[in-house]
Design a protein around this motif. Sequence first.
Motif, PDB file in Angstrom:
ATOM      1  N   GLN A  14       0.861  -1.196   0.000  1.00 45.08           N
ATOM      2  CA  GLN A  14       0.000   0.000   0.000  1.00 45.08           C
ATOM      3  C   GLN A  14       0.887   1.231   0.000  1.00 45.08           C
ATOM      4  N   GLY A  15       0.594   2.140  -0.899  1.00 46.78           N
ATOM      5  CA  GLY A  15       1.377   3.360  -0.897  1.00 46.78           C
ATOM      6  C   GLY A  15       0.757   4.422  -1.771  1.00 46.78           C
ATOM      7  N   LEU A  16       1.560   5.388  -2.115  1.00 43.81           N
ATOM      8  CA  LEU A  16       1.072   6.451  -2.996  1.00 43.81           C
ATOM      9  C   LEU A  16       2.237   7.055  -3.771  1.00 43.81           C
ATOM     10  N   ILE A  17       1.876   7.738  -4.841  1.00 45.93           N
ATOM     11  CA  ILE A  17       2.865   8.524  -5.584  1.00 45.93           C
ATOM     12  C   ILE A  17       2.509   9.993  -5.411  1.00 45.93           C
ATOM     13  N   TRP A  74      -1.640  13.580  -5.648  1.00 47.79           N
ATOM     14  CA  TRP A  74      -1.141  12.243  -5.343  1.00 47.79           C
ATOM     15  C   TRP A  74      -2.152  11.208  -5.807  1.00 47.79           C
ATOM     16  N   GLN A  75      -1.644  10.016  -6.061  1.00 45.68           N
ATOM     17  CA  GLN A  75      -2.487   8.893  -6.461  1.00 45.68           C
ATOM     18  C   GLN A  75      -2.097   7.693  -5.612  1.00 45.68           C
ATOM     19  N   PRO A  76      -3.101   6.887  -5.232  1.00 44.37           N
ATOM     20  CA  PRO A  76      -2.766   5.669  -4.491  1.00 44.37           C
ATOM     21  C   PRO A  76      -1.982   4.708  -5.371  1.00 44.37           C
ATOM     22  N   LEU A  77      -1.147   3.901  -4.728  1.00 42.24           N
ATOM     23  CA  LEU A  77      -0.421   2.858  -5.459  1.00 42.24           C
ATOM     24  C   LEU A  77      -0.590   1.559  -4.682  1.00 42.24           C
ATOM     25  N   ASP A  78      -1.386   0.663  -5.234  1.00 34.82           N
ATOM     26  CA  ASP A  78      -1.576  -0.647  -4.619  1.00 34.82           C
ATOM     27  C   ASP A  78      -1.745  -1.690  -5.718  1.00 34.82           C
ATOM     28  N   GLN A  79      -2.019  -2.916  -5.320  1.00 29.96           N
ATOM     29  CA  GLN A  79      -1.960  -4.020  -6.278  1.00 29.96           C
ATOM     30  C   GLN A  79      -2.877  -3.790  -7.482  1.00 29.96           C
ATOM     31  N   HIS A 122       8.151  13.246  -9.152  1.00 29.11           N
ATOM     32  CA  HIS A 122       7.419  12.148  -8.522  1.00 29.11           C
ATOM     33  C   HIS A 122       8.266  11.439  -7.479  1.00 29.11           C
ATOM     34  N   ARG A 123       7.575  11.056  -6.422  1.00 30.94           N
ATOM     35  CA  ARG A 123       8.182  10.346  -5.284  1.00 30.94           C
ATOM     36  C   ARG A 123       7.193   9.283  -4.843  1.00 30.94           C
ATOM     37  N   THR A 124       7.688   8.107  -4.502  1.00 29.93           N
ATOM     38  CA  THR A 124       6.814   7.031  -4.038  1.00 29.93           C
ATOM     39  C   THR A 124       6.932   6.901  -2.525  1.00 29.93           C
ATOM     40  N   VAL A 125       5.803   6.648  -1.865  1.00 30.95           N
ATOM     41  CA  VAL A 125       5.768   6.586  -0.399  1.00 30.95           C
ATOM     42  C   VAL A 125       5.077   5.285   0.006  1.00 30.95           C
ATOM     43  N   LYS A 160       2.102  -1.424   6.059  1.00 27.28           N
ATOM     44  CA  LYS A 160       2.937  -2.134   7.044  1.00 27.28           C
ATOM     45  C   LYS A 160       3.810  -3.205   6.378  1.00 27.28           C
ATOM     46  N   GLU A 161       3.562  -3.459   5.087  1.00 32.03           N
ATOM     47  CA  GLU A 161       4.343  -4.445   4.338  1.00 32.03           C
ATOM     48  C   GLU A 161       5.149  -3.711   3.278  1.00 32.03           C
ATOM     49  N   ARG A 162       5.996  -4.463   2.581  1.00 30.77           N
ATOM     50  CA  ARG A 162       6.765  -3.800   1.515  1.00 30.77           C
ATOM     51  C   ARG A 162       5.836  -3.366   0.384  1.00 30.77           C
ATOM     52  N   LEU A 163       6.214  -2.319  -0.316  1.00 35.56           N
ATOM     53  CA  LEU A 163       5.487  -1.842  -1.493  1.00 35.56           C
ATOM     54  C   LEU A 163       6.327  -2.212  -2.715  1.00 35.56           C
ATOM     55  N   VAL A 164       5.705  -2.957  -3.634  1.00 36.35           N
ATOM     56  CA  VAL A 164       6.432  -3.394  -4.830  1.00 36.35           C
ATOM     57  C   VAL A 164       5.689  -2.876  -6.051  1.00 36.35           C
ATOM     58  N   PHE A 165       6.407  -2.268  -6.970  1.00 31.12           N
ATOM     59  CA  PHE A 165       5.754  -1.759  -8.173  1.00 31.12           C
ATOM     60  C   PHE A 165       6.669  -1.857  -9.388  1.00 31.12           C
ATOM     61  N   PHE A 166       6.012  -1.917 -10.539  1.00 27.56           N
ATOM     62  CA  PHE A 166       6.675  -1.928 -11.836  1.00 27.56           C
ATOM     63  C   PHE A 166       6.639  -0.505 -12.388  1.00 27.56           C
ATOM     64  N   PHE A 167       7.658  -0.116 -13.126  1.00 28.28           N
ATOM     65  CA  PHE A 167       7.651   1.212 -13.760  1.00 28.28           C
ATOM     66  C   PHE A 167       8.240   1.114 -15.161  1.00 28.28           C
ATOM     67  N   ALA A 168       7.857   2.053 -16.025  1.00 31.03           N
ATOM     68  CA  ALA A 168       8.432   2.140 -17.373  1.00 31.03           C
ATOM     69  C   ALA A 168       8.444   3.598 -17.814  1.00 31.03           C
ATOM     70  N   TYR A 169       9.556   4.014 -18.418  1.00 32.53           N
ATOM     71  CA  TYR A 169       9.703   5.408 -18.850  1.00 32.53           C
ATOM     72  C   TYR A 169      10.638   5.455 -20.063  1.00 32.53           C
ATOM     73  N   PRO A 170      10.526   6.510 -20.881  1.00 33.29           N
ATOM     74  CA  PRO A 170      11.364   6.598 -22.081  1.00 33.29           C
ATOM     75  C   PRO A 170      12.851   6.627 -21.729  1.00 33.29           C
ATOM     76  N   SER A 171      13.651   5.932 -22.519  1.00 32.06           N
ATOM     77  CA  SER A 171      15.072   5.764 -22.178  1.00 32.06           C
ATOM     78  C   SER A 171      15.874   7.065 -22.287  1.00 32.06           C
ATOM     79  N   ASP A 172      15.316   8.078 -22.953  1.00 29.69           N
ATOM     80  CA  ASP A 172      16.048   9.351 -23.029  1.00 29.69           C
ATOM     81  C   ASP A 172      15.535  10.370 -22.001  1.00 29.69           C
TER      82      ASP A 172
END
Length: 191
Positions: free
Chosen positions: A103-106, A117-122, A134-137, A141-153
Amino acid sequence: MTFSTKIDISKLLIENYTNHRVVKLSSLKEYFSEPEKVDEILKERGDITVYEYYEKIFEGEGVNLNFGLTILYPGKVGKEYFMTRGHFHEKKAAEIYVGLEGQGLILMQSEDGRVEWQPLDQNRVVYVPPGWGHRTVNTGKERLVFFFAYPSDAGHDYEIVRAKGFAKLVLEESGRLRLADNPKYVRARGF
Ligand code: PAN
Ligand code: ZN
């Protein structure tokens, strides 16, 4: 070359990653609103890992999509939840985050100082628009795991956030999430 890859949550890795970075508490001291509390934790628990990420970075021709997996551990410094440093992309480039676990947010901030801000969950997809820091928070009480993708340049600018912080702090007060004004934040041109 085409390829496909699988995210293995149990092993917490992305096959074919090119970069693994571990970010320790000591290196985040100046990012938290109460740096003296960082010292207390360092004394008690040592230099714990706050987050780490595995990234597939592309180099070479064309604009690729870098992607990866971040694991942000639960914890707080005083009232402030564990978080990533946060950054702007040097080029105005968007990013996609997909929540996988926890459970988290960006927290996002535009160049003219608007905070959202937007929630970040499963299974949640969050769109970070071009030009928004952007910052992730981790607010759980458990770890927050997320996938991300952004342009390489896109490029990463850490300096603005390091120097000024975000306009809002993400705190836990009386067991509840609260976004508070950051008293150290100075509104300046460009952020
Ligand atoms: C993410 C972040 C990653 C670590 O890949 O880089 O979660 O956070 P910091 O870069 O703020 O330390 C991303 O937004 N890439 O652009
Ligand atoms: Zn980014």
